[in-house]
Design an enzyme around this catalytic site. Structure first.
Site, PDB file in Angstrom:
ATOM      1  N   LEU A  91       0.928  -1.210   0.151  1.00  0.00           N
ATOM      2  CA  LEU A  91       0.073   0.218   0.004  1.00  0.00           C
ATOM      3  C   LEU A  91       0.855   1.399  -0.045  1.00  0.00           C
ATOM      4  O   LEU A  91       0.424   2.343  -0.505  1.00  0.00           O
ATOM      5  CB  LEU A  91      -0.944  -0.053   1.046  1.00  0.00           C
ATOM      6  N   HIS A 132       6.681  -9.878   4.835  1.00  0.00           N
ATOM      7  CA  HIS A 132       6.500  -8.424   4.342  1.00  0.00           C
ATOM      8  C   HIS A 132       6.190  -7.346   5.440  1.00  0.00           C
ATOM      9  O   HIS A 132       6.813  -6.378   5.604  1.00  0.00           O
ATOM     10  CB  HIS A 132       5.585  -8.445   3.383  1.00  0.00           C
TER      11      HIS A 132
HETATM   12 NI    NI Z   1       3.800  -3.137   2.494  1.00  0.00          NI
END
Ligand code: NI
Length: 164
Positions: A91, A132
């Site tokens: 994002l 992540h």
């Molecule tokens: Ni990320």
């Protein structure tokens, strides 16, 4: 409350988040706000750094893979095994997607929003997403994990979208 998202070049994404000392209502509120922010942006994972908070909190929603949404506080990878590639995006890096090689299976120890210890065993995309998000807490972006070919491909893509 929807929070502001921080993007790729913001220094906060390069900072290390600090452990949460106690799971308080304030932390639970942060988790709620992070879910709201992530859903609004149609993401499947988010780390607190991405909303400008340097606390070790991550959330994931992989319902489409049959995994119920989770919030993990002070997550730590205690076991990693194997290797697999997954297409990742972030994002904080809109429009960028690339293949990243990570551990295929991980076990993560963390606290849940009740402050209880939990152990999460994950494989495939679930494992990749955990790695992540935990990377974010250490100031690492998926872009840092690309192999040279993927990096070049991505830079060319970027150049094509921003010719000037
Ligand atoms: Ni990320």
């Amino acid at each position: 409350m929807k929070l502001r998202l921080y993007y790729e070049t913001d220094p906060i994404l390069r900072q290390k988040a600090v452990p949460v000392e106690k799971v308080t209502n304030k932390i639970r509120r942060l988790v709620e706000d992070m879910f709201e922010t992530m859903y609004a942006a149609k993401g499947i994972g988010l780390a607190a750094n991405q909303v400008g908070i340097l606390q070790r909190v991550i959330i994931l929603d992989l319902r489409k893979r049959g995994i119920k949404p989770m919030a993990l506080i002070n997550p730590e990878i205690v076991v990693r095994a194997g290797e697999c590639d997954n297409e990742e995006g972030c994002l904080s890096c809109p429009g960028l997607f690339a293949k990243v090689t990570r551990a295929a299976c991980v076990t993560v120890h963390a606290l849940d929003t009740a402050g209880d210890e939990v152990a999460v065993e994950a494989t495939g995309l679930h494992a990749a997403a955990l790695q992540h998000e935990i990377d974010h807490l250490d100031g690492i972006l998926f872009l840092d994990r690309l192999d040279p070919t993927e990096r070049i491909r991505l830079e060319q893509l970027r150049a094509a979208h921003h010719p000037f």
